[in-house]
Design an enzyme around this catalytic site. Structure first.
Site, PDB file in Angstrom:
ATOM      1  N   GLY A 235      -2.738  -2.291  -7.152  1.00 34.68           N
ATOM      2  CA  GLY A 235      -1.582  -3.179  -7.275  1.00 34.68           C
ATOM      3  C   GLY A 235      -1.791  -4.228  -8.357  1.00 34.68           C
ATOM      4  O   GLY A 235      -2.901  -4.732  -8.559  1.00 34.68           O
ATOM      5  N   GLU A 236      -0.692  -4.591  -9.016  1.00 37.05           N
ATOM      6  CA  GLU A 236      -0.763  -5.624 -10.069  1.00 37.05           C
ATOM      7  C   GLU A 236      -0.930  -7.025  -9.486  1.00 37.05           C
ATOM      8  O   GLU A 236      -1.228  -7.953 -10.219  1.00 37.05           O
ATOM      9  CB  GLU A 236       0.507  -5.576 -10.931  1.00 37.05           C
ATOM     10  CG  GLU A 236       0.544  -4.367 -11.854  1.00 37.05           C
ATOM     11  CD  GLU A 236       1.700  -4.401 -12.832  1.00 37.05           C
ATOM     12  OE1 GLU A 236       2.599  -5.263 -12.677  1.00 37.05           O
ATOM     13  OE2 GLU A 236       1.718  -3.557 -13.748  1.00 37.05           O
TER      14      GLU A 236
ATOM     15  N   GLN B  67      -8.534  -8.025 -10.924  1.00 35.78           N
ATOM     16  CA  GLN B  67      -9.241  -6.853 -10.398  1.00 35.78           C
ATOM     17  C   GLN B  67      -8.839  -5.594 -11.168  1.00 35.78           C
ATOM     18  O   GLN B  67      -9.686  -4.793 -11.586  1.00 35.78           O
ATOM     19  CB  GLN B  67      -8.902  -6.715  -8.911  1.00 35.78           C
ATOM     20  CG  GLN B  67      -9.268  -5.370  -8.304  1.00 35.78           C
ATOM     21  CD  GLN B  67      -9.054  -5.326  -6.803  1.00 35.78           C
ATOM     22  OE1 GLN B  67      -9.782  -5.969  -6.053  1.00 35.78           O
ATOM     23  NE2 GLN B  67      -8.088  -4.563  -6.324  1.00 35.78           N
TER      24      GLN B  67
ATOM     25  N   HIS C  66       0.844  -1.205   0.000  1.00 34.84           N
ATOM     26  CA  HIS C  66       0.000   0.000   0.000  1.00 34.84           C
ATOM     27  C   HIS C  66       0.880   1.256   0.000  1.00 34.84           C
ATOM     28  O   HIS C  66       0.575   2.233  -0.677  1.00 34.84           O
ATOM     29  CB  HIS C  66      -0.915   0.027   1.229  1.00 34.84           C
ATOM     30  CG  HIS C  66      -1.938  -1.069   1.244  1.00 34.84           C
ATOM     31  ND1 HIS C  66      -1.898  -2.110   2.136  1.00 34.84           N
ATOM     32  CD2 HIS C  66      -3.032  -1.285   0.474  1.00 34.84           C
ATOM     33  CE1 HIS C  66      -2.915  -2.923   1.928  1.00 34.84           C
ATOM     34  NE2 HIS C  66      -3.624  -2.454   0.920  1.00 34.84           N
TER      35      HIS C  66
HETATM   36  O1  PAF Z   1      -7.879  -4.568  -3.492  1.00 39.01           O
HETATM   37  C1  PAF Z   1      -8.578  -4.222  -2.515  1.00 39.01           C
HETATM   38  O2  PAF Z   1      -8.097  -3.979  -1.404  1.00 39.01           O
HETATM   39  C2  PAF Z   1     -10.085  -4.113  -2.694  1.00 39.01           C
HETATM   40  O3  PAF Z   1     -10.550  -5.072  -3.578  1.00 39.01           O
HETATM   41  C3  PAF Z   1     -10.550  -2.701  -3.102  1.00 39.01           C
HETATM   42  C4  PAF Z   1     -10.009  -2.319  -4.469  1.00 39.01           C
HETATM   43  C5  PAF Z   1     -10.082  -1.688  -2.055  1.00 39.01           C
HETATM   44  C6  PAF Z   1     -12.074  -2.649  -3.173  1.00 39.01           C
HETATM   45  O4  PAF Z   1     -12.654  -2.936  -1.946  1.00 39.01           O
END
Ligand code: PAF
Length: 268
Positions: free
Chosen positions: A148-149, A154, A38
């Protein structure tokens, strides 16, 4: 650093930011339990934008299992301390009623990619992800948003949603951050036992070095992982290998570009 629990107060703060006048807002959406991965998203955001906001919201609609939701780590105080150290401008801490005033009657559904890979075994997961990301984008109105990759599927789906709905935000993918032993950083890693944590880096090793997806699956099985899938797919003309497997009760996911796999094999 401003901490917003009230959406009204957030919207007042957001309204005074004039992105038409050279200011820009970078956004990192999280579910908390923050780690160095993060921090790297936040660093990218801070380098490219005049302001950075992080949201912490454990999104209930993307959990396909209640036990997974209730076991999700929630070290809020620690997260806020880290964000303070990283000197971001604002944190958004909404609750479920604020994000889902309609009780999730309205949702975003993608009908192809979201049903494959992780979506094949996690019913409704990507509906939940896309829906919360769209709601957060509408609330935050970021110039750029960072993902993130590690969560490749997603990231692809969010990019697709933004394009399909003409959303005025640039989606930036950030390289997976790994521990020294190769394990992709993830909030879920905190749930691995000591023994599982020792074994976990083999997941990435096998993904990198196996000659085929079948071989990767067999090696993972033999090492004690419960494999969900190992697959290869083309994204934007480039081949990637993606996998998900459980170690005990913890679900790990990872992906690599297939060129990396070939290079690793050549160096063996
Ligand atoms: O990757 C995550 O932490 C979650 O899927 C996100 C993008 C914050 C959506 O809740």
């Amino acid at each position: 650093m401003q901490v917003f629990k009230s959406l009204e107060q957030w919207q007042t703060w957001r309204a005074q930011l004039d992105t038409a006048d050279g200011q820009s807002l970078g956004f990192v959406a999280t579910m908390g339990a923050l780690h160095a991965g993060h921090s790297s998203l936040i660093a990218e955001s801070k380098a490219a934008n005049s302001h950075t906001v992080v949201s912490i919201f454990i999104n209930p609609t993307q959990f396909d299992q209640a036990a997974d939701l209730s076991a999700y780590p929630q070290p809020l105080e620690q997260d806020l301390e880290l964000l303070e150290e990283l000197q971001i401008d604002a944190v958004l801490l909404p609750d479920s009623e604020q994000i889902y005033p309609d009780n999730y009657r309205y949702k975003v559904t993608e009908s192809e990619l979201s049903e494959r890979f992780c979506g094949a075994s996690r019913e409704g997961h990507f509906d939940g992800v896309l829906t919360v990301v769209m709601r957060l984008f509408n609330l935050v109105q970021p110039t750029r948003a960072y993902f993130g990759e590690k969560d490749w599927q997603q990231l692809e789906l969010i990019r697709g949603m933004v394009a399909a709905f003409f959303m005025p935000v640039a989606v930036v993918g950030v390289k997976t951050l790994r521990a020294q032993d190769g394990l992709a950083l993830s909030s879920r890693n905190q749930r691995l036992s000591k023994e599982e944590r020792k074994l976990a880096p083999i997941f990435h090793q096998i993904l990198k070095t196996a000659g085929s997806t079948d071989s990767a699956r067999q090696q993972l099985d033999a090492a004690g992982f419960a494999v969900d899938y190992v697959t290869e797919a083309v994204f934007d003309h480039k081949l990637r290998r993606l996998a998900a497997a459980r170690l005990g009760t913890t679900r790990l996911i990872d992906n690599i570009s297939i060129d990396t796999a070939k290079q690793a094999m050549l160096h063996e």
